[in-house]
Each structure stands twice: as structure tokens, then as C-alpha cells.
Design a protein around this motif. Structure first.
Motif, mmCIF file in Angstrom:
data_model
loop_
_atom_site.group_PDB
_atom_site.id
_atom_site.type_symbol
_atom_site.label_atom_id
_atom_site.label_comp_id
_atom_site.label_asym_id
_atom_site.label_seq_id
_atom_site.Cartn_x
_atom_site.Cartn_y
_atom_site.Cartn_z
ATOM 1 N N LEU A 1 24.409 28.617 43.213
ATOM 2 C CA LEU A 1 24.202 30.013 43.596
ATOM 3 C C LEU A 1 25.526 30.770 43.680
ATOM 4 C CD1 LEU A 1 22.366 32.309 44.798
ATOM 5 C CD2 LEU A 1 22.844 31.283 47.033
ATOM 6 N N LEU A 2 26.511 30.165 44.314
ATOM 7 C CA LEU A 2 27.796 30.828 44.503
ATOM 8 C C LEU A 2 28.550 30.994 43.187
ATOM 9 C CD1 LEU A 2 28.852 29.106 47.829
ATOM 10 C CD2 LEU A 2 27.908 31.398 47.530
ATOM 11 N N MET A 3 28.504 29.985 42.328
ATOM 12 C CA MET A 3 29.157 30.120 41.024
ATOM 13 C C MET A 3 28.499 31.240 40.224
ATOM 14 S SD MET A 3 31.423 29.507 38.772
ATOM 15 C CE MET A 3 32.327 28.048 39.208
ATOM 16 N N ASP A 4 27.182 31.292 40.262
ATOM 17 C CA ASP A 4 26.450 32.345 39.561
ATOM 18 C C ASP A 4 26.861 33.724 40.082
ATOM 19 O OD1 ASP A 4 24.093 33.045 37.729
ATOM 20 O OD2 ASP A 4 23.504 33.997 39.615
ATOM 21 N N GLU A 5 26.960 33.855 41.382
ATOM 22 C CA GLU A 5 27.326 35.141 41.982
ATOM 23 C C GLU A 5 28.741 35.553 41.609
ATOM 24 O OE1 GLU A 5 27.109 38.643 43.618
ATOM 25 O OE2 GLU A 5 25.377 37.291 43.574
ATOM 26 N N LEU A 6 29.686 34.624 41.686
ATOM 27 C CA LEU A 6 31.072 34.955 41.365
ATOM 28 C C LEU A 6 31.242 35.287 39.880
ATOM 29 C CD1 LEU A 6 32.963 32.355 43.577
ATOM 30 C CD2 LEU A 6 32.764 34.824 43.965
ATOM 31 N N LEU A 7 30.574 34.526 39.011
ATOM 32 C CA LEU A 7 30.651 34.830 37.580
ATOM 33 C C LEU A 7 30.000 36.176 37.275
ATOM 34 C CD1 LEU A 7 29.926 31.367 35.936
ATOM 35 C CD2 LEU A 7 32.053 32.681 35.784
ATOM 36 N N SER A 8 28.858 36.432 37.902
ATOM 37 C CA SER A 8 28.164 37.701 37.699
ATOM 38 C C SER A 8 29.053 38.875 38.110
ATOM 39 C CB SER A 8 26.859 37.702 38.500
ATOM 40 O OG SER A 8 26.247 38.960 38.469
ATOM 41 N N ASN A 9 29.709 38.756 39.256
ATOM 42 C CA ASN A 9 30.616 39.813 39.717
ATOM 43 C C ASN A 9 31.760 40.023 38.726
ATOM 44 O OD1 ASN A 9 29.188 40.378 42.003
ATOM 45 N ND2 ASN A 9 30.607 39.377 43.408
ATOM 46 N N ALA A 10 32.336 38.939 38.237
ATOM 47 C CA ALA A 10 33.449 39.057 37.301
ATOM 48 C C ALA A 10 33.010 39.731 36.008
ATOM 49 C CB ALA A 10 34.047 37.681 37.014
ATOM 50 N N LEU A 11 31.822 39.361 35.516
ATOM 51 C CA LEU A 11 31.322 39.968 34.284
ATOM 52 C C LEU A 11 30.986 41.441 34.473
ATOM 53 C CD1 LEU A 11 29.119 37.002 33.060
ATOM 54 C CD2 LEU A 11 31.135 37.922 31.869
ATOM 55 N N ARG A 12 30.484 41.806 35.647
ATOM 56 C CA ARG A 12 30.086 43.196 35.909
ATOM 57 C C ARG A 12 31.252 44.096 36.304
ATOM 58 N NH1 ARG A 12 24.918 41.026 38.727
ATOM 59 N NH2 ARG A 12 23.382 41.508 37.139
ATOM 60 N N HIS A 13 32.156 43.571 37.119
ATOM 61 C CA HIS A 13 33.184 44.410 37.722
ATOM 62 C C HIS A 13 34.603 44.076 37.296
ATOM 63 C CE1 HIS A 13 29.924 45.750 40.230
ATOM 64 N NE2 HIS A 13 29.742 44.529 40.686
ATOM 65 N N GLY A 14 34.787 42.926 36.650
ATOM 66 C CA GLY A 14 36.121 42.516 36.224
ATOM 67 C C GLY A 14 36.397 42.948 34.798
ATOM 68 N N ARG A 15 37.321 42.268 34.188
ATOM 69 C CA ARG A 15 37.701 42.578 32.813
ATOM 70 C C ARG A 15 37.784 41.264 32.040
ATOM 71 N NH1 ARG A 15 42.963 45.048 33.139
ATOM 72 N NH2 ARG A 15 41.862 46.486 34.493
ATOM 73 N N ALA A 16 37.240 41.256 30.838
ATOM 74 C CA ALA A 16 37.242 40.063 29.987
ATOM 75 C C ALA A 16 38.678 39.681 29.632
ATOM 76 C CB ALA A 16 36.435 40.341 28.722
ATOM 77 N N PRO A 17 38.893 38.395 29.417
ATOM 78 C CA PRO A 17 37.930 37.298 29.459
ATOM 79 C C PRO A 17 37.704 36.792 30.884
ATOM 80 C CG PRO A 17 40.064 36.484 28.730
ATOM 81 C CD PRO A 17 40.204 37.975 28.902
ATOM 82 N N VAL A 18 36.488 36.303 31.109
ATOM 83 C CA VAL A 18 36.081 35.736 32.397
ATOM 84 C C VAL A 18 36.015 34.218 32.251
ATOM 85 C CG1 VAL A 18 34.132 35.552 34.008
ATOM 86 C CG2 VAL A 18 34.816 37.789 33.114
ATOM 87 N N ALA A 19 36.431 33.514 33.286
ATOM 88 C CA ALA A 19 36.357 32.054 33.285
ATOM 89 C C ALA A 19 35.896 31.573 34.650
ATOM 90 C CB ALA A 19 37.719 31.446 32.954
ATOM 91 N N GLY A 20 35.098 30.517 34.666
ATOM 92 C CA GLY A 20 34.657 29.885 35.906
ATOM 93 C C GLY A 20 35.058 28.430 35.896
ATOM 94 N N LEU A 21 35.487 27.940 37.040
ATOM 95 C CA LEU A 21 35.988 26.575 37.153
ATOM 96 C C LEU A 21 35.490 25.957 38.453
ATOM 97 C CD1 LEU A 21 38.015 24.343 36.211
ATOM 98 C CD2 LEU A 21 39.777 25.622 37.426
ATOM 99 N N VAL A 22 35.006 24.727 38.363
ATOM 100 C CA VAL A 22 34.639 23.961 39.553
ATOM 101 C C VAL A 22 35.670 22.858 39.701
ATOM 102 C CG1 VAL A 22 32.906 22.482 40.653
ATOM 103 C CG2 VAL A 22 32.179 24.445 39.272
ATOM 104 N N ARG A 23 36.243 22.792 40.895
ATOM 105 C CA ARG A 23 37.213 21.746 41.217
ATOM 106 C C ARG A 23 36.699 20.931 42.389
ATOM 107 N NH1 ARG A 23 42.494 25.623 41.042
ATOM 108 N NH2 ARG A 23 42.790 25.561 38.788
#
Length: 148
Positions: free
Chosen positions: A64-86
Motif C-alpha cells: 500500500l505504501l509503495m503504491d502511494e509513494l509511487l502514485s504521488n511521484a508520478l502525479r506530482h513529481g517529475r520523470a523519471p520516477v523510481a521506486g526501491l525496496v530496501r
């Protein structure tokens, strides 16, 4: 949680160290369902049978949290977007980056829930630590999710 975190502003600090596990580079919101499925499968494959039931709720929160953070980056950030789980010694670390390096996460603590836009508040409520930093022209928004 510190008063800075409760004020509606996200702390400007680097994330804790962790070992990279999985990553994605979505370009469209329509890619998020596939990322959620891949993350769920990866988490299940990474969990022992004895711990699977105990970890199920934690894994769902992580997805859920990864989805939310990626969604925010795609909607409000600037490409390119990247998601990482550590993985850290005792928790999971989510890091989502975009090219809007000077634009901090901006949750609105006084926003009427009926108007939506509560994702960052949800991330803050479900995690043990969170923040953001920028380097090399990239913004990194991160959150730590520890077992209950």
C-alpha cells in the motif's frame, strides 16, 4: 515520533542504510497494479512458511505504501520516477525518487478528508520514520516500516 514529523512537514534528512531488494521505474500510473503484484510475489517468496501468516499484514502495508509513494511521484513529481525496496536489520525501507529535487513532499494536515489527498498523512501514520532528501538532481522520499 518527533514534533517535526507531526507538524505536517516531512523531515529533510537522508534515509537509513539498507540492502537493495527490489526496484521499479514506472512511467505511467497504469503500471502500478503490476508493481503491486510483483512486490506481493517477491515478499511472499522472501518469507519463510513459519512467518508467512505473521508477515501478511506487514506485507500488505508495504505494498500500500509503495503504491502511494509511487502514485504521488508520478502525479506530482517529475520523470523519471523510481521506486526501491530496501531491507534494514529490523525493518523495510521504501525509497521513491523523481527529478523534482527542489519540491519537498507537502502533506496538508488540515485538509478535509472528503477532499482526498491524504496519502502522505497515511504514509506518516503507518510508518516508524519518514523523510526526504535530494541529491544529484533527484528527490528521494522515504519511509521505514517495521514489524508490529
Amino acid at each position: 515520533m518527533s514534533t517535526t514529523q507531526n507538524s505536517g512537514r516531512w523531515p529533510h534528512e537522508a534515509p537509513p542504510a539498507g540492502q537493495d531488494r527490489w526496484s521499479w521505474r514506472p512511467q505511467l500510473l497504469s503500471e502500478l497494479p503490476l508493481i503491486r503484484r510483483e512486490l506481493r510475489r517477491s515478499l511472499v517468496a522472501d518469507t519463510s512458511d513459519a512467518a508467512a501468516e505473521q508477515e501478511e499484514e506487514l506485507h500488505e502495508r508495504l505494498v500500500l505504501l509503495m503504491d502511494e509513494l509511487l502514485s504521488n511521484a508520478l502525479r506530482h513529481g517529475r520523470a523519471p520516477v523510481a521506486g526501491l525496496v530496501r531491507r534494514t536489520a529490523s525493518s523495510w525501507l521504501l525509497v521513491v525518487s523523481d527529478a523534482a529535487a527542489t519540491v519537498p513532499p507537502h502533506p496538508d494536515p488540515d485538509r478535509d478528508p472528503a477532499r482526498g489527498g491524504l496519502g502522505l498523512r497515511m504514509v506518516a501514520d503507518l510508518t516508524t520514520a519518514y523523510g526526504w532528501c535530494s541529491d544529484g538532481g533527484r528527490k528521494h522520499v522515504w519511509a521505514v516500516l517495521a514489524p508490529a
